[in-house]
Design a protein around this motif. Structure first.
Motif, PDB file in Angstrom:
ATOM      1  N   SER A 390       0.662  -1.225   0.261  1.00  0.00           N
ATOM      2  CA  SER A 390       0.209   0.141   0.399  1.00  0.00           C
ATOM      3  C   SER A 390       1.066   0.768  -0.265  1.00  0.00           C
ATOM      4  O   SER A 390       0.592   2.371  -0.658  1.00  0.00           O
ATOM      5  CB  SER A 390      -1.197  -0.004   0.880  1.00  0.00           C
ATOM      6  N   GLN A 431      -7.749   0.471   0.438  1.00  0.00           N
ATOM      7  CA  GLN A 431      -7.914  -1.036   0.881  1.00  0.00           C
ATOM      8  C   GLN A 431      -9.156  -0.302   1.935  1.00  0.00           C
ATOM      9  O   GLN A 431      -9.941  -0.844   1.810  1.00  0.00           O
ATOM     10  CB  GLN A 431      -6.414  -0.872   2.070  1.00  0.00           C
ATOM     11  N   ASP A 512      -6.177  -0.944  -5.147  1.00  0.00           N
ATOM     12  CA  ASP A 512      -5.663  -2.065  -3.184  1.00  0.00           C
ATOM     13  C   ASP A 512      -6.605  -2.295  -2.919  1.00  0.00           C
ATOM     14  O   ASP A 512      -7.470  -2.463  -2.443  1.00  0.00           O
ATOM     15  CB  ASP A 512      -5.185  -0.469  -2.777  1.00  0.00           C
TER      16      ASP A 512
HETATM   17 MG    MG Z   1      -1.574  -2.774   2.074  1.00  0.00          MG
END
Ligand code: MG
Ligand code: ATP
Length: 594
Positions: A390, A431, A512
């Motif tokens: 990330s 995410q 993500d």
């Molecule tokens: Mg991540």
């Protein structure tokens, strides 16, 4: 407090107040009107006392007494009414126009604070908890109102009242009045020492208030976890502590004020007593009316003086609040030194020798990363949790800035793009999905995309495999999704986020863990849709489930901030390394389900 500390306290107060006054500048006209109003109000005060002179003298003179050219019995009541009207006009102008100024200032400050939030770098939000940020916009700003409205009002109204009364007293009998003036420095000292206490205590109250907001908002957003893990007692204790702390600090502040007021009264009444004594002792040739008027005017002094000195508490609260507001306003905004703007980029990403650590930590999160993606290619990042995937994705839209190495988009370092322009080229599904408390359609068409035609929104929803469930919602695309989309399932939220990214139609797509909450079937559908939209786009896909990235042109395996393996799915399987192990493990995991 040492001398230098004292000096810097005074200097910083003046600086902060000066800066606050800068916000008053645009309102100079209503400000002037209100001062004019307070002047009218204040000048009416000695008139009240002066009137008594004529009243008392008139009483001793008997029925022949005249006032304003008419018999006292008519002139006197008429005068009272006139004074009341005069004072009323002054009071209205003063109060109304100062409120226009201060509410205007508060609005400007609050807006400045909020707009400033929008420009602050990610790091600022990492380091400051949201409760304190919220409390600053809501609570601290109202404290400034206290300083701006009430305090300025009192300072002008009562300050001028004191001046007019003193003027009148000096005119009546300057020698006696000097006795009263002699205590002023004493009052000054008293006010000064109390102010410092007020300011310190007020700062602590603000922090305590921030804690209260913080615990509350954390519990409200996390209420599910609180309940399922039995966190009620813990949260209740935590809140109780924060609130109790707030109560104690508030009480302390009140105590300071409660000691201060009677002390001040003692000083002013002491001076009054002295004057009384002198009046009675040196009566001389003054008339009864003169003496009554003098004593009355002097007797009117303690109230405005008390109000003036009490206002210092408000001012100190305001200064303390303004200080924290200005601190935030002075935070450096997100670095945006780039000047390059492109209408459209092809989407070539090249990363060279990139190393990175988060500001204020020394742990190296990315180390010597090198790779290149051609337009239209798909790169996948896989690897253990915490390996830096990330982080790498966040560096491309410059959520954090890197010092070592280069990230080039179409051959141009990302730092050289103007921020807004850079981010326009990137569609990102993070995410943690964020939805706003708005309709489904407005969540898909958010920000730059607001106002996109309905057909485009529906098309994006279709591609994200979201149309079906959206149309089953009570109001379809116009259904409100609740705070952060609580009324939707995790997978539905993800699909809205994907639809948002697809609508953006940017040359670079970063996903993500965008499909982690989807069932295999939805995922397969989205995969097909993504394959279509990814044509001609560069895609950076982070996934734990390897089945989603098998088709990637390059798969990069990350471990501890480094790329440890790279290649196509087939190549990596053949290498029989980390990826192959991961793959066989997931394959085993999935077996029993089949
Ligand atoms: Mg991540
Ligand atoms: P996951 O698969 O669990 O999402 P990841 O590979 O995406 O993991 P990152 O989120 O990039 O991992 O985190 C890499 C490292 O950086 C972790 O050790 C984490 O503790 C640290 N880290 C992440 N975000 C921050 C931050 N904002 N400030 C400081 N350190 C951070």
């Amino acid at each position: 407090m040492s001398d230098s500390q004292k000096e810097s306290f005074a200097r910083s107060s003046i600086r902060i107040y000066g800066r606050l006054l800068g916000y008053v500048k645009p309102y100079w006209l209503p400000f002037a009107v209100s001062i004019f109003g307070f002047m009218i109000f204040a000048s009416s005060q000695p008139a009240m006392a002066g009137m008594l002179k004529y009243f008392v003298d008139g009483l001793t003179e008997g029925a022949s007494a005249q006032f304003l050219g008419v018999p006292l019995i008519w002139g006197f009541p008429l005068f009272i009414i006139l004074i009341a009207v005069y004072q009323g006009i002054g009071s209205f102008l003063g109060n109304y126009y100062i409120a226009r100024v201060s509410l205007g200032v508060v609005h400007d400050l609050r807006t400045a604070l909020f707009d400033n939030l929008l420009t602050l770098p990610n790091r600022y939000f990492d380091n400051n908890n949201s409760g304190h940020l919220v409390s600053r916009v809501t609570f601290n700003v109202t404290m400034v109102t206290g300083a701006a409205t009430d305090a300025i009002k009192v300072v002008f109204r009562e300050g001028m009242t004191v001046l007019f009364l003193f003027g009148y007293l000096l005119w009546m009998n300057w020698k006696l009045t000097l006795v009263l003036i002699a205590v002023l420095p004493l009052i000054g000292l008293l006010v000064n020492s109390t102010s410092k206490k007020f300011r310190k205590q007020s700062k602590k109250i603000q922090t305590a208030m921030g804690d209260v907001t913080h615990v509350t908002s954390e519990t409200i957003t996390g209420y599910r976890v609180v309940r399922s893990f039995g966190g009620e007692t813990y949260e209740s204790d935590r809140f109780e502590k924060a609130s109790e702390n707030n109560r104690l600090r508030g009480l302390k502040m009140v105590r300071t004020g409660a000691v201060f007021t009677p002390t001040l009264q003692l000083v002013t009444y002491g001076a009054m007593a002295g004057v009384m004594f002198l009046v009675l002792f040196l009566r001389g040739d003054a008339t009864a009316g003169d003496l009554v008027a003098y004593i009355t005017a002097a007797g009117m002094l303690p109230k405005p003086i008390r109000q003036l000195s009490e206002v210092s508490a408000n001012i100190q609260k305001g200064i303390a609040a303004a200080e924290s507001i200005f601190e935030q306003l002075d935070e450096e905004p997100e670095k945006d030194t780039g000047s390059i703007e492109r209408d459209r980029i092809s989407g070539r990403i090249e990363v060279k020798n990139l190393s990175f650590h988060y500001p204020e930590t020394d742990k190296v999160v990315l180390q010597d990363i090198n790779f290149a993606v051609e337009p239209g290619q798909m790169v996948a990042l896989v690897g253990r949790s915490g390996s830096g995937k990330s982080t790498l994705a966040n560096l491309i839209p410059r959520f954090y800035s890197h010092d070592e190495g280069e990230i080039l988009l179409d051959g141009v370092e990302v730092e050289q793009y103007r921020l807004r322009n850079l981010r326009r080229h990137i569609a990102l599904v993070t995410q943690h999905v964020t939805l706003f408390n708005d309709t489904v359609a407005n969540n898909i068409a958010y920000g730059d995309l607001a106002g996109a035609p309905r057909e485009a929104i529906i098309e994006a929803a279709e591609a994200a495999y979201a149309r079906e469930f959206i149309e089953e919602l009570p109001q379809g695309f116009d259904t409100l999704v609740g705070e952060n989309g609580v009324l939707l399932s995790g997978g539905q939220r993800q699909r809205l986020a994907i639809a948002r990214a697809l609508l953006r139609d940017a040359p670079i797509l970063i996903l993500d863990e965008a499909t982690s909450a989807l069932d295999t079937e939805s995922e397969r559908h989205i995969q097909a849709a993504l394959d279509r939209v990814m044509e001609g786009r560069t895609a950076l896909v982070i996934a734990h489930r390897l089945s989603t990235i098998e088709k990637a042109d390059i798969i990069m395996v990350m471990d501890k901030g480094q790329i440890v393996e790279r290649g196509s799915h087939a190549e990596l399987i053949a290498q029989n390394g980390y990826y192959a192990r991961l793959h066989s493990m997931q394959f085993q995991d999935e077996k029993p389900v089949v």
